[in-house]
Design an enzyme around this catalytic site. Structure first.
Site, PDB file in Angstrom:
ATOM      1  N   ARG A 261       5.926  -2.864  -2.070  1.00 52.48           N
ATOM      2  CA  ARG A 261       5.150  -4.018  -1.617  1.00 52.48           C
ATOM      3  C   ARG A 261       5.384  -5.202  -2.538  1.00 52.48           C
ATOM      4  NH1 ARG A 261      -0.535  -1.068   0.304  1.00 52.48           N
ATOM      5  NH2 ARG A 261       0.561   0.479   1.593  1.00 52.48           N
ATOM      6  N   ARG A 276      -1.615  -1.604  -9.238  1.00 54.05           N
ATOM      7  CA  ARG A 276      -0.932  -2.492  -8.293  1.00 54.05           C
ATOM      8  C   ARG A 276       0.525  -2.648  -8.686  1.00 54.05           C
ATOM      9  NH1 ARG A 276      -3.511  -5.471  -4.585  1.00 54.05           N
ATOM     10  NH2 ARG A 276      -5.470  -5.103  -5.639  1.00 54.05           N
ATOM     11  N   GLU A 348      -9.829   1.737  -4.474  1.00 52.95           N
ATOM     12  CA  GLU A 348      -9.259   2.335  -3.265  1.00 52.95           C
ATOM     13  C   GLU A 348      -8.116   3.293  -3.617  1.00 52.95           C
ATOM     14  OE1 GLU A 348      -7.709  -0.501  -0.463  1.00 52.95           O
ATOM     15  OE2 GLU A 348      -6.439   1.033   0.457  1.00 52.95           O
ATOM     16  N   SER A 351      -6.810   4.930   2.576  1.00 54.37           N
ATOM     17  CA  SER A 351      -7.321   4.099   3.646  1.00 54.37           C
ATOM     18  C   SER A 351      -7.009   4.827   4.950  1.00 54.37           C
ATOM     19  CB  SER A 351      -6.614   2.740   3.588  1.00 54.37           C
ATOM     20  OG  SER A 351      -7.242   1.832   4.441  1.00 54.37           O
ATOM     21  N   ARG A 390      -2.216   5.977  -8.111  1.00 50.62           N
ATOM     22  CA  ARG A 390      -3.634   5.755  -8.374  1.00 50.62           C
ATOM     23  C   ARG A 390      -4.358   7.065  -8.682  1.00 50.62           C
ATOM     24  NH1 ARG A 390      -5.685   0.699  -4.511  1.00 50.62           N
ATOM     25  NH2 ARG A 390      -4.188  -0.786  -5.393  1.00 50.62           N
TER      26      ARG A 390
END
Length: 427
Positions: A261, A276, A348, A351, A390
């Site tokens: 990303r 991130r 998070e 999802s 994560r």
RNA sequence: GGAGAGAUGGCCGAGCUGGCUGAAGGCGCUCGCCUGCUAAGCGAGUGUGGGGUGAAAGCUCCACCGAGGGUUCGAAUCCCUCUCUCUCCGCCA
């Protein structure tokens, strides 16, 4: 994508959804272009009908040696008219499609109303947040001092926001991937798949990343290909254009892939650690379901993702995203957030969404009901099960010891071949 | 990278000297018959999308033979471009 008929008949509802999501679209010209499109189509079809009939007639006349010149001349004109009208038709179709493809999905009735993430609804909290007798360290400093990751060197190899693992760190990523895949395949009934990590523009459009969010993606120079931001893209597109066998539904896949990303617009956010990154590993769950069971499947999928956190003994909470925070393609989304003690927040880690027929319409994925005519769009769902980087971050923070070592939860020990992570010798 | 072959319905596979071919034939599937059961056999049906009409069943029209363009009164069939697949040679993990 929404169905054009639905949008035209529910303009005010669609308008309302747009404003709830803070988006705009030219619904007025959508309606007028569609009306014009239909008028022209009608006209074209009448002309084509005429042409078909006369051409057929010409064939018969020719066989009998009759003079066909008058008819041929007339048809020459008709064909010209058709060609001109087709030009306008294509124009209208493109306008309609361009607007339609930019419209977000309609939230499900159970989605809480709200304008942004502050109005998301917490569904439940699971597990006990650890009570340290000391100040817990953030995962990046734990990891650096354990010698299991090295962000300085990663930035020299590539640049900011890339991971470089060593020893037990690299092993932990690999162990988690295997652990997650094993549970989802052997206990939850998913079929493992290993898809391409690069996809074309069509696939990205089918799942909704394009055309609106191209800046979030890494594009390959000289190719109309993109690095996948999630396995959702290649895995959902496995069945693009297919009519699925009803008996096979729900089809459930689990895939490990790296994810890429660009994180455009997140400069300065989460600059430290694994939260991130431009590249991270993820195990993704994807389902193709009957419309009437898709919300049950969403609950099951959420549960499947939660199982991983429970086995790893990580405390977490589940929230239901409100209308304003919902992703572009989703009709309903649950986020699972894991407890990060050093930052004193839930972050998070998964999802889980139901896209209903939104992606299926774009990707043209259908099924046929037994004894019924025609086809129907399937519902697609997906969820992380889980984001691996994560998970590593959460494990380091939650299981850290006063001496800086990290305990490995029992369920993962067979994969790690050890019960704790100790300091690595630096190379 | 060089040379060649191909892409047709859920699948296989004809058609490709342009004109009742939306598409033969087979397989599969659905329904019915037959059969002690299974297998076989017999009969009928069976693509997708869109439009019109109708309460519905239906009737009817248009489009679709990898994608996009062109030629023609008319294209699955001829021409061009692209994409993909396969075979052989070369190179390479």
């Amino acid at each position: 994508m929404l169905e054009i008929k639905f949008v035209i008949q529910n303009l005010s509802l669609v308008q309302e959804v747009l404003s709830l999501r803070g988006e705009t679209a030219d619904l007025k010209s959508l309606a007028s272009c569609d009306a014009k499109r239909r008028d022209i189509l009608l006209e074209i079809e009448a002309l084509r009908h005429r042409r078909n009939k006369v051409s057929e007639h010409i064939a018969i006349m020719k066989k009998e040696g009759e003079d066909t010149e008058n008819f041929v001349n007339e048809m020459r004109k008709v064909s010209g008219q058709i060609k001109n009208l087709e030009k306008i038709l294509t124009e209208m179709e493109e306008k309609v499609k361009n607007i339609l493809i930019g419209l977000p999905n309609i939230p499900h009735a159970s989605v809480p109303a709200g304008k942004d993430s502050s109005e998301n609804k917490t569904i439940k909290q699971v597990g006990k947040c650890p009570d340290f007798g000391f100040e817990p360290k953030p995962h990046w400093s734990l990891g650096e001092s354990l010698g299991i990751f090295d962000f300085d060197r990663a930035s020299r190899i590539t640049g900011a926001r890339f991971p470089l693992y060593f020893g037990a760190g690299a092993r932990l990523e690999r162990a988690l991937i295997n652990f997650m895949l094993d549970i989802h395949t052997t206990e939850h009934g998913y079929k493992e798949t290993l898809p391409p990590f690069i996809v074309n523009r069509q696939s990205m459009t089918n799942t909704g990343q394009l055309p609106k969010f191209e800046e979030d993606l890494f594009k390959l120079e000289g190719w109309d290909y993109f690095l996948i931001p999630t396995a959702e893209v290649p895995v959902t597109n496995i069945h693009q254009g297919e009519i699925l066998n009803e008996d096979l539904l729900p089809i459930m896949y689990v895939a490990y892939t790296p994810c890429f990303r660009s994180e455009a617009g997140s400069y300065g956010k989460d600059t430290r650690g694994l939260i991130r990154q431009h590249q991270f590993n993820k195990v993704e769950l994807v389902k193709f379901a009957r419309p009437e069971t898709s919300y049950d499947e969403l609950e099951k999928l959420l549960n499947d993702a939660e199982t991983i956190l429970k086995r790893l003994e990580l405390p977490y909470q589940v929230i239901s995203l409100c209308t304003g925070d919902l992703g572009f393609s989703a009709a309903k989304t649950y986020d699972i957030e894991v407890w990060m003690p050093a930052q004193d927040v839930y972050r998070e880690i998964s999802s889980c969404s139901n896209f209903e027929s939104f992606q299926a319409r774009r990707a043209n994925i259908r099924f046929r009901r037994k004894g019924k005519k025609g086809t129907e769009l399937v519902h697609t769902l997906n969820g992380s099960g889980l984001a691996v980087g994560r998970t590593v971050a959460a494990m380091l923070e939650n299981f850290q010891q006063p001496d800086g070592s990290v305990i490995i939860p029992e369920a993962l020990q067979p994969y790690m071949k050890t019960s704790s992570i100790q300091k690595e010798k630096k190379t």
